[in-house]
Design a protein around this motif. Structure first.
Motif, PDB file in Angstrom:
ATOM      1  N   THR A  18     -12.576 118.971  42.636  1.00 16.62           N
ATOM      2  CA  THR A  18     -11.726 118.271  41.690  1.00 16.62           C
ATOM      3  C   THR A  18     -12.215 118.445  40.266  1.00 16.62           C
ATOM      4  N   SER A  19     -13.339 119.126  40.069  1.00 12.45           N
ATOM      5  CA  SER A  19     -13.890 119.296  38.732  1.00 12.45           C
ATOM      6  C   SER A  19     -14.425 120.708  38.575  1.00 12.45           C
ATOM      7  N   TYR A  20     -14.007 121.370  37.495  1.00 11.19           N
ATOM      8  CA  TYR A  20     -14.437 122.740  37.220  1.00 11.19           C
ATOM      9  C   TYR A  20     -14.978 122.821  35.800  1.00 11.19           C
ATOM     10  N   PRO A  21     -15.917 123.734  35.550  1.00 10.13           N
ATOM     11  CA  PRO A  21     -16.396 123.909  34.178  1.00 10.13           C
ATOM     12  C   PRO A  21     -15.250 124.309  33.254  1.00 10.13           C
ATOM     13  N   VAL A  46     -14.655 134.944  27.988  1.00  9.36           N
ATOM     14  CA  VAL A  46     -14.666 136.223  28.695  1.00  9.36           C
ATOM     15  C   VAL A  46     -14.122 136.013  30.105  1.00  9.36           C
ATOM     16  N   SER A  47     -13.700 137.103  30.714  1.00  3.84           N
ATOM     17  CA  SER A  47     -13.131 137.021  32.058  1.00  3.84           C
ATOM     18  C   SER A  47     -14.080 137.513  33.139  1.00  3.84           C
ATOM     19  N   SER A  48     -15.206 138.143  32.736  1.00  3.80           N
ATOM     20  CA  SER A  48     -16.130 138.710  33.716  1.00  3.80           C
ATOM     21  C   SER A  48     -17.429 139.080  33.012  1.00  3.80           C
ATOM     22  N   VAL A  49     -18.442 139.458  33.807  1.00  3.77           N
ATOM     23  CA  VAL A  49     -19.696 139.946  33.233  1.00  3.77           C
ATOM     24  C   VAL A  49     -19.437 141.191  32.390  1.00  3.77           C
ATOM     25  N   GLU A  50     -18.581 142.076  32.876  1.00  7.16           N
ATOM     26  CA  GLU A  50     -18.276 143.306  32.144  1.00  7.16           C
ATOM     27  C   GLU A  50     -17.619 142.996  30.794  1.00  7.16           C
ATOM     28  N   ASP A  51     -16.754 141.993  30.781  1.00  3.85           N
ATOM     29  CA  ASP A  51     -16.112 141.577  29.525  1.00  3.85           C
ATOM     30  C   ASP A  51     -17.150 141.011  28.566  1.00  3.85           C
ATOM     31  N   ALA A  52     -18.090 140.224  29.088  1.00  2.45           N
ATOM     32  CA  ALA A  52     -19.168 139.686  28.248  1.00  2.45           C
ATOM     33  C   ALA A  52     -20.025 140.811  27.680  1.00  2.45           C
ATOM     34  N   ASP A  53     -20.345 141.804  28.503  1.00  9.67           N
ATOM     35  CA  ASP A  53     -21.127 142.949  28.030  1.00  9.67           C
ATOM     36  C   ASP A  53     -20.395 143.685  26.906  1.00  9.67           C
ATOM     37  N   ALA A  72     -26.613 135.025  25.799  1.00  7.59           N
ATOM     38  CA  ALA A  72     -26.526 134.175  26.987  1.00  7.59           C
ATOM     39  C   ALA A  72     -25.082 134.159  27.437  1.00  7.59           C
ATOM     40  N   MET A  73     -24.892 134.157  28.742  1.00 12.82           N
ATOM     41  CA  MET A  73     -23.531 134.095  29.273  1.00 12.82           C
ATOM     42  C   MET A  73     -23.506 133.281  30.557  1.00 12.82           C
ATOM     43  N   VAL A  74     -22.374 132.613  30.793  1.00 17.56           N
ATOM     44  CA  VAL A  74     -22.091 131.967  32.071  1.00 17.56           C
ATOM     45  C   VAL A  74     -20.703 132.428  32.489  1.00 17.56           C
ATOM     46  N   THR A  75     -20.563 132.903  33.733  1.00 15.52           N
ATOM     47  CA  THR A  75     -19.281 133.404  34.198  1.00 15.52           C
ATOM     48  C   THR A  75     -18.982 132.879  35.603  1.00 15.52           C
ATOM     49  N   GLY A  76     -17.744 133.086  36.032  1.00 13.51           N
ATOM     50  CA  GLY A  76     -17.285 132.616  37.335  1.00 13.51           C
ATOM     51  C   GLY A  76     -16.585 131.276  37.201  1.00 13.51           C
ATOM     52  N   VAL A  77     -15.521 131.072  37.965  1.00  9.35           N
ATOM     53  CA  VAL A  77     -14.734 129.847  37.824  1.00  9.35           C
ATOM     54  C   VAL A  77     -15.574 128.605  38.100  1.00  9.35           C
ATOM     55  N   LEU A  78     -16.619 128.739  38.906  1.00 11.20           N
ATOM     56  CA  LEU A  78     -17.525 127.624  39.181  1.00 11.20           C
ATOM     57  C   LEU A  78     -18.777 127.665  38.309  1.00 11.20           C
ATOM     58  N   GLY A  79     -18.870 128.634  37.415  1.00  6.45           N
ATOM     59  CA  GLY A  79     -20.031 128.757  36.549  1.00  6.45           C
ATOM     60  C   GLY A  79     -21.290 129.115  37.300  1.00  6.45           C
ATOM     61  N   ASP A  80     -21.152 129.904  38.363  1.00 10.10           N
ATOM     62  CA  ASP A  80     -22.291 130.185  39.237  1.00 10.10           C
ATOM     63  C   ASP A  80     -23.006 131.492  38.910  1.00 10.10           C
ATOM     64  N   GLN A  81     -22.624 132.168  37.828  1.00 15.70           N
ATOM     65  CA  GLN A  81     -23.307 133.379  37.403  1.00 15.70           C
ATOM     66  C   GLN A  81     -23.797 133.193  35.974  1.00 15.70           C
ATOM     67  N   ALA A  82     -25.056 133.520  35.725  1.00 14.53           N
ATOM     68  CA  ALA A  82     -25.627 133.324  34.391  1.00 14.53           C
ATOM     69  C   ALA A  82     -26.606 134.442  34.086  1.00 14.53           C
ATOM     70  N   ARG A  83     -26.737 134.739  32.798  1.00  9.54           N
ATOM     71  CA  ARG A  83     -27.657 135.787  32.364  1.00  9.54           C
ATOM     72  C   ARG A  83     -28.039 135.506  30.915  1.00  9.54           C
TER      73      ARG A  83
END
Length: 231
Positions: A18-21, A46-53, A72-83
């Protein structure tokens, strides 16, 4: 409110939340000066890691003469990817503090690039952490937020003669039910698209029936995570 579909249905997530970043609506740039060093921050959706790059590469191209372009980046609809990257700053003084700001703000699908032009005075580890954190935080203060919600797609086919009246009715309805109205399509009829909280689907059905003497019936579609601009 304006909706943008990130092309993610709830089934593909493997679970329903019920809650998303949130994310941001558009790129923002902001500069601060700390003890003669310039910190220029770019944050962008951004829409993806590639878009962030791609965003990072563009900033580095424009600011090739800077000593550091930390990221710094956070990606994924749940915010589960970071770099993150310190890009030559002492380890842990730039990228990680920037990433922590994105995390604290509850954001995803966003990239931050902080360009530093060295001013001749060393800031020390603590000073660098504060400078990079403040740079990202102040830039995000200037960004327009976009919330993400699980909403159900509903379409309504309306005769052209009634399209103007129903358009006004639906615009008022979405404001009162935390829903959003998509772009109408015009063919043999006018087709209105709404993104509606699950609990509001039946009230919409009843309100349309009452407002059209039973002539209008919504077609209920899939439930997806939809971007809705914050008011």
């Amino acid at each position: 409110m304006v909706a943008r579909d990130p092309d993610t249905d709830l089934a593909s997530l493997g679970r329903v939340s019920t809650s998303y970043p949130s994310t941001i609506a558009a790129p923002v740039e902001h500069e601060i000066v700390v003890t003669k060093s310039r910190f220029i921050t770019t944050v962008a959706p951004v829409s993806s890691v590639e878009d962030a790059d791609r965003v990072i590469a563009e900033v580095r191209r424009r600011r090739w003469d800077a000593r550091h372009n930390c990221t710094a980046m956070v990606t994924g609809v749940l915010g589960d990817q970071a770099r993150s990257s310190d890009d030559g700053e002492p380890s842990g003084t730039a990228g990680v503090p920037m990433l922590e700001v994105l995390r604290r703000r509850g954001l995803t699908d966003v990239v931050a690039v902080v360009t530093r032009y060295f001013g001749g005075v060393k800031l020390g580890a603590g000073g660098l952490v504060r400078a990079y954190s403040t740079s990202v935080s102040e830039t995000l203060d200037r960004a327009a937020l976009v919330h993400r919600r699980p909403l159900t797609r509903v379409t309504v086919d309306v005769p052209h003669a009634e399209a103007g009246r129903i358009d006004n009715v639906l615009r008022d309805w979405v404001r009162r039910h935390d829903a959003t109205l998509g772009e109408p399509a015009y063919g043999s009829t006018a087709t209105f698209e709404l993104w509606v909280p699950g609990a509001a689907v039946e009230p919409l059905r009843a309100d349309l029936a009452a407002g059209s003497a039973g002539a209008l019936a919504p077609v209920v579609g899939e439930e997806r995570v939809v971007d809705v601009a914050a008011e």
